[in-house]
Write a protein that holds these residues in place. Structure first.
Motif, PDB file in Angstrom:
ATOM      1  N   MET A  62       3.781 -15.115   6.494  1.00 19.01           N
ATOM      2  CA  MET A  62       4.976 -15.918   6.720  1.00 19.01           C
ATOM      3  C   MET A  62       5.627 -15.493   8.036  1.00 19.01           C
ATOM      4  SD  MET A  62       7.243 -13.998   3.800  1.00 19.01           S
ATOM      5  CE  MET A  62       5.745 -13.713   2.849  1.00 19.01           C
ATOM      6  N   LEU A  63       6.093 -16.461   8.793  1.00 19.02           N
ATOM      7  CA  LEU A  63       6.744 -16.174  10.057  1.00 19.02           C
ATOM      8  C   LEU A  63       8.104 -15.559   9.777  1.00 19.02           C
ATOM      9  CD1 LEU A  63       6.178 -16.563  13.096  1.00 19.02           C
ATOM     10  CD2 LEU A  63       7.396 -18.751  12.941  1.00 19.02           C
ATOM     11  N   ALA A  64       8.397 -14.420  10.403  1.00 16.76           N
ATOM     12  CA  ALA A  64       9.606 -13.663  10.080  1.00 16.76           C
ATOM     13  C   ALA A  64      10.414 -13.338  11.331  1.00 16.76           C
ATOM     14  CB  ALA A  64       9.235 -12.375   9.352  1.00 16.76           C
ATOM     15  N   ASP A  65      11.665 -13.020  11.114  1.00 14.05           N
ATOM     16  CA  ASP A  65      12.602 -12.659  12.176  1.00 14.05           C
ATOM     17  C   ASP A  65      12.585 -11.151  12.391  1.00 14.05           C
ATOM     18  OD1 ASP A  65      15.108 -13.034  13.852  1.00 14.05           O
ATOM     19  OD2 ASP A  65      15.871 -11.738  12.260  1.00 14.05           O
ATOM     20  N   LEU A  66      12.558 -10.718  13.648  1.00  3.63           N
ATOM     21  CA  LEU A  66      12.472  -9.286  13.941  1.00  3.63           C
ATOM     22  C   LEU A  66      13.669  -8.516  13.399  1.00  3.63           C
ATOM     23  CD1 LEU A  66      10.906  -7.002  15.464  1.00  3.63           C
ATOM     24  CD2 LEU A  66      12.459  -7.441  17.374  1.00  3.63           C
ATOM     25  N   ALA A  67      14.869  -9.027  13.598  1.00  3.01           N
ATOM     26  CA  ALA A  67      16.060  -8.299  13.179  1.00  3.01           C
ATOM     27  C   ALA A  67      16.032  -7.999  11.688  1.00  3.01           C
ATOM     28  CB  ALA A  67      17.316  -9.086  13.546  1.00  3.01           C
ATOM     29  N   GLY A  68      15.637  -8.975  10.900  1.00  6.59           N
ATOM     30  CA  GLY A  68      15.578  -8.768   9.463  1.00  6.59           C
ATOM     31  C   GLY A  68      14.514  -7.777   9.051  1.00  6.59           C
ATOM     32  N   LEU A  95      13.235  -5.337  10.879  1.00  5.84           N
ATOM     33  CA  LEU A  95      13.612  -3.985  11.306  1.00  5.84           C
ATOM     34  C   LEU A  95      14.772  -3.432  10.490  1.00  5.84           C
ATOM     35  CD1 LEU A  95      13.329  -4.064  15.208  1.00  5.84           C
ATOM     36  CD2 LEU A  95      11.609  -3.467  13.498  1.00  5.84           C
ATOM     37  N   ALA A  96      15.712  -4.276  10.134  1.00  4.92           N
ATOM     38  CA  ALA A  96      16.853  -3.809   9.337  1.00  4.92           C
ATOM     39  C   ALA A  96      16.392  -3.276   7.991  1.00  4.92           C
ATOM     40  CB  ALA A  96      17.855  -4.949   9.144  1.00  4.92           C
ATOM     41  N   GLU A  97      15.469  -3.977   7.351  1.00  2.17           N
ATOM     42  CA  GLU A  97      14.954  -3.528   6.061  1.00  2.17           C
ATOM     43  C   GLU A  97      14.192  -2.210   6.206  1.00  2.17           C
ATOM     44  OE1 GLU A  97      11.986  -5.028   2.446  1.00  2.17           O
ATOM     45  OE2 GLU A  97      12.617  -6.435   4.015  1.00  2.17           O
ATOM     46  N   ALA A  98      13.364  -2.115   7.248  1.00  5.38           N
ATOM     47  CA  ALA A  98      12.601  -0.894   7.461  1.00  5.38           C
ATOM     48  C   ALA A  98      13.520   0.283   7.760  1.00  5.38           C
ATOM     49  CB  ALA A  98      11.615  -1.098   8.612  1.00  5.38           C
ATOM     50  N   ARG A  99      14.522   0.049   8.584  1.00  4.94           N
ATOM     51  CA  ARG A  99      15.460   1.128   8.939  1.00  4.94           C
ATOM     52  C   ARG A  99      16.202   1.624   7.714  1.00  4.94           C
ATOM     53  NH1 ARG A  99      20.752   0.721  12.922  1.00  4.94           N
ATOM     54  NH2 ARG A  99      20.598   2.800  13.844  1.00  4.94           N
ATOM     55  N   ALA A 100      16.608   0.698   6.860  1.00  2.89           N
ATOM     56  CA  ALA A 100      17.325   1.075   5.642  1.00  2.89           C
ATOM     57  C   ALA A 100      16.458   1.907   4.712  1.00  2.89           C
ATOM     58  CB  ALA A 100      17.830  -0.170   4.928  1.00  2.89           C
ATOM     59  N   GLN A 101      15.147   1.678   4.766  1.00  4.20           N
ATOM     60  CA  GLN A 101      14.207   2.403   3.912  1.00  4.20           C
ATOM     61  C   GLN A 101      13.627   3.640   4.585  1.00  4.20           C
ATOM     62  OE1 GLN A 101      11.292  -0.559   2.800  1.00  4.20           O
ATOM     63  NE2 GLN A 101      12.732  -1.722   1.546  1.00  4.20           N
ATOM     64  N   GLY A 102      14.003   3.898   5.818  1.00  2.00           N
ATOM     65  CA  GLY A 102      13.520   5.073   6.531  1.00  2.00           C
ATOM     66  C   GLY A 102      12.063   5.006   6.940  1.00  2.00           C
ATOM     67  N   ARG A 103      11.546   3.792   7.145  1.00  2.00           N
ATOM     68  CA  ARG A 103      10.156   3.651   7.568  1.00  2.00           C
ATOM     69  C   ARG A 103      10.095   2.903   8.893  1.00  2.00           C
ATOM     70  NH1 ARG A 103       8.698  -1.599   6.552  1.00  2.00           N
ATOM     71  NH2 ARG A 103       9.895  -2.691   4.940  1.00  2.00           N
ATOM     72  N   GLY A 104       8.920   2.915   9.507  1.00  2.00           N
ATOM     73  CA  GLY A 104       8.734   2.216  10.758  1.00  2.00           C
ATOM     74  C   GLY A 104       7.949   0.931  10.577  1.00  2.00           C
ATOM     75  N   VAL A 105       7.970   0.109  11.612  1.00  2.00           N
ATOM     76  CA  VAL A 105       7.209  -1.141  11.651  1.00  2.00           C
ATOM     77  C   VAL A 105       6.337  -1.102  12.899  1.00  2.00           C
ATOM     78  CG1 VAL A 105       7.338  -3.647  11.876  1.00  2.00           C
ATOM     79  CG2 VAL A 105       9.026  -2.430  10.466  1.00  2.00           C
ATOM     80  N   ALA A 106       5.052  -1.353  12.729  1.00  2.00           N
ATOM     81  CA  ALA A 106       4.129  -1.336  13.867  1.00  2.00           C
ATOM     82  C   ALA A 106       4.127  -2.682  14.572  1.00  2.00           C
ATOM     83  CB  ALA A 106       2.718  -0.979  13.398  1.00  2.00           C
ATOM     84  N   ALA A 107       4.095  -2.610  15.901  1.00  2.00           N
ATOM     85  CA  ALA A 107       4.031  -3.804  16.748  1.00  2.00           C
ATOM     86  C   ALA A 107       2.816  -3.670  17.662  1.00  2.00           C
ATOM     87  CB  ALA A 107       5.302  -3.943  17.571  1.00  2.00           C
ATOM     88  N   PHE A 108       1.928  -4.663  17.619  1.00  2.00           N
ATOM     89  CA  PHE A 108       0.669  -4.603  18.358  1.00  2.00           C
ATOM     90  C   PHE A 108       0.561  -5.782  19.324  1.00  2.00           C
ATOM     91  CE2 PHE A 108      -0.455  -2.982  13.992  1.00  2.00           C
ATOM     92  CZ  PHE A 108      -0.594  -1.648  14.339  1.00  2.00           C
TER      93      PHE A 108
END
Length: 277
Positions: free
Chosen positions: A1-7, A9-22
């Motif tokens: 599903m096409l997703a928004d970056l801000a959303g 990253l906000a979820e990942a930050r709240a969970q203390g994890r990172g998101v990979a960008a390639f």
């Protein structure tokens, strides 16, 4: 599903994890990266750089392919324009359905960088698109390694407030286009910046950072982890191996297929690594 970056990253930050960008340079990259994200059940950021647009001569064809793959994916996929220095290209990306852009005004004079970035943010936010910017010379895009350059936490916080960006790339010891994973990050600086900056932080040049360094950076406060050169090396190694094994090979599918599979496997590993799994 096409997703928004801000959303994402906000979820990942709240969970203390990172998101990979390639980075996506051609169709096989996009297929491999979306497949990898589905393999591990994690979101991924597909990045098309201005350099890649220049290589292809246009944004639309690669963007259309990446968007089709993103929309059909079973996990969140962000379609991101990377290192755009042209506001015209940003406008084109909005029309092509990108959900995020990275405007790179790092070579501009400071006040001009802030003003242009603010204008890009206002335009993109009106279209529902996230914006990443860069503060500090990360180096390496032109073969220059700038290990001594660092972003100051107070300046980063002020820049984020002045521009309204959704994510901020900062200089903490990495460099673009490194082919050896020897970069040593300033973890104390990452933590200090993260404590003052209200938006998720982005680590550029992560190909030069070893696995343990990447995970330490996420624990210290990094959220978006950009990796490009490392996967290019994986892709190229697989092509070389296949061609070396068969001098008579002419069918491009016979070596692009294995290269795509190799990138998918390594991207899946990196997605999990960045998410601290």
């Amino acid at each position: 599903m096409l997703a928004d970056l801000a959303g994402v990253l906000a979820e990942a930050r709240a969970q203390g994890r990172g998101v990979a960008a390639f980075n996506v340079i051609h169709l096989e990259h996009a297929q491999a990266l979306v497949g990898a994200a589905e393999d591990v059940g994690l979101p991924v950021v597909l990045q098309v750089s201005e350099n890649t647009v220049r290589f292809h001569g246009a944004l639309a064809p690669l963007a259309a392919a990446a968007r089709v793959l993103a929309e059909a994916a079973t996990v969140p996929v962000v379609l991101h324009l990377d290192h755009a220095v042209s506001t015209d290209l940003v406008e084109e990306a909005l029309g092509a359905g990108f959900t995020s852009v990275m405007f790179d005004g790092s070579t501009l004079e400071d006040s001009e960088n802030r003003a242009v970035t603010r204008a890009v943010v206002d335009r993109c936010h009106a279209a529902g698109v996230s914006v990443e910017a860069e503060l500090g010379e990360i180096g390496g895009k032109d073969g220059v390694h700038a290990p001594g350059v660092r972003t100051r936490p107070d300046e980063a916080a002020q820049f984020a407030r002045d521009t309204g960006v959704d994510a901020l790339a900062v200089a903490v010891g990495s460099s673009h286009a490194m082919t050896h994973r020897t970069a040593v990050l300033d973890l104390d600086l990452i933590a200090a910046i993260a404590a003052q900056v209200p938006v998720p932080l982005v680590l550029h040049g992560s190909s030069g950072v070893p696995d343990d360094g990447i995970q330490a950076a996420v624990r210290a406060g990094m959220t978006k982890i950009n990796i490009a050169t490392h996967l290019n090396a994986v892709f190229t190694a697989a092509v070389r191996e296949r061609l070396a094994a068969d001098d008579a090979l002419v069918d491009t599918r016979k070596y692009l297929g294995p290269a795509r599979a190799a990138v998918r496997a390594e991207a899946a590993r990196l997605l999990a690594l960045v998410a601290l799994r």
